[in-house]
Design a protein around this motif. Structure first.
Motif, PDB file in Angstrom:
ATOM      1  N   TRP A 115      -4.449   8.522  -7.518  1.00  0.00           N
ATOM      2  CA  TRP A 115      -5.562   8.346  -7.219  1.00  0.00           C
ATOM      3  C   TRP A 115      -6.389   9.502  -6.893  1.00  0.00           C
ATOM      4  O   TRP A 115      -5.981  10.455  -6.168  1.00  0.00           O
ATOM      5  CB  TRP A 115      -5.655   7.383  -6.124  1.00  0.00           C
ATOM      6  CG  TRP A 115      -5.159   6.025  -6.291  1.00  0.00           C
ATOM      7  CD1 TRP A 115      -4.173   5.464  -5.961  1.00  0.00           C
ATOM      8  CD2 TRP A 115      -6.065   5.088  -7.019  1.00  0.00           C
ATOM      9  NE1 TRP A 115      -4.104   4.038  -6.187  1.00  0.00           N
ATOM     10  CE2 TRP A 115      -5.027   3.888  -7.002  1.00  0.00           C
ATOM     11  CE3 TRP A 115      -7.154   5.130  -7.710  1.00  0.00           C
ATOM     12  CZ2 TRP A 115      -5.529   2.637  -7.921  1.00  0.00           C
ATOM     13  CZ3 TRP A 115      -7.500   3.834  -8.356  1.00  0.00           C
ATOM     14  CH2 TRP A 115      -6.581   2.635  -8.358  1.00  0.00           C
ATOM     15  N   HIS A 116      -7.526   9.721  -7.057  1.00  0.00           N
ATOM     16  CA  HIS A 116      -8.485  10.797  -6.932  1.00  0.00           C
ATOM     17  C   HIS A 116      -9.847  10.305  -6.369  1.00  0.00           C
ATOM     18  O   HIS A 116     -10.452   9.457  -7.141  1.00  0.00           O
ATOM     19  CB  HIS A 116      -8.598  11.974  -7.840  1.00  0.00           C
ATOM     20  CG  HIS A 116      -7.263  12.458  -8.493  1.00  0.00           C
ATOM     21  ND1 HIS A 116      -6.800  13.546  -7.791  1.00  0.00           N
ATOM     22  CD2 HIS A 116      -6.562  12.032  -9.517  1.00  0.00           C
ATOM     23  CE1 HIS A 116      -5.777  13.695  -8.499  1.00  0.00           C
ATOM     24  NE2 HIS A 116      -5.523  12.826  -9.605  1.00  0.00           N
ATOM     25  N   GLU A 176     -12.729   5.493  -6.076  1.00  0.00           N
ATOM     26  CA  GLU A 176     -11.361   6.267  -6.642  1.00  0.00           C
ATOM     27  C   GLU A 176     -10.871   5.903  -7.916  1.00  0.00           C
ATOM     28  O   GLU A 176     -11.131   4.746  -8.512  1.00  0.00           O
ATOM     29  CB  GLU A 176     -10.303   5.980  -5.540  1.00  0.00           C
ATOM     30  CG  GLU A 176     -10.266   6.266  -4.338  1.00  0.00           C
ATOM     31  CD  GLU A 176      -9.210   6.097  -3.354  1.00  0.00           C
ATOM     32  OE1 GLU A 176      -8.820   6.802  -2.522  1.00  0.00           O
ATOM     33  OE2 GLU A 176      -8.742   4.872  -3.494  1.00  0.00           O
ATOM     34  N   GLY A 228      -7.864   7.285 -11.247  1.00  0.00           N
ATOM     35  CA  GLY A 228      -6.880   8.038 -11.623  1.00  0.00           C
ATOM     36  C   GLY A 228      -5.931   7.384 -12.645  1.00  0.00           C
ATOM     37  O   GLY A 228      -6.030   6.185 -13.043  1.00  0.00           O
TER      38      GLY A 228
END
Length: 77
Positions: A17-18, A32, A34
């Motif tokens: 997750w980013h 988020e 990812g």
């Protein structure tokens, strides 16, 4: 472009997750995304304020199409 809701949340611990750089720090829209860490090249997206909520899943091609549409301004709501 097709996004699917993953009922099992695709085991969120298996996603890198980013938080989006476009998400503000004021508690508003927080997203988020990812890659799913299973070699499938899928991308997961969720609301960072509701991490146990639904997760959208995109194939690699659909994710690229989505980002292209965002960047070009051709997505409509």
């Amino acid at each position: 472009m097709t996004a699917k809701t993953w009922a099992d949340a695709t085991e969120p611990s298996r996603v890198a997750w980013h938080v989006s750089t476009r998400s503000g720090s004021g508690g508003g829209d927080c997203v988020e995304a990812g890659p799913v860490l299973d070699g499938s090249r899928r991308v997961a997206v969720r609301d960072s304020k509701d991490r146990s909520g639904p997760v959208l899943g995109f194939s690699a091609t659909s994710w690229t199409d989505f980002l292209t549409g965002l960047r070009s301004g051709t997505l409509t709501g």
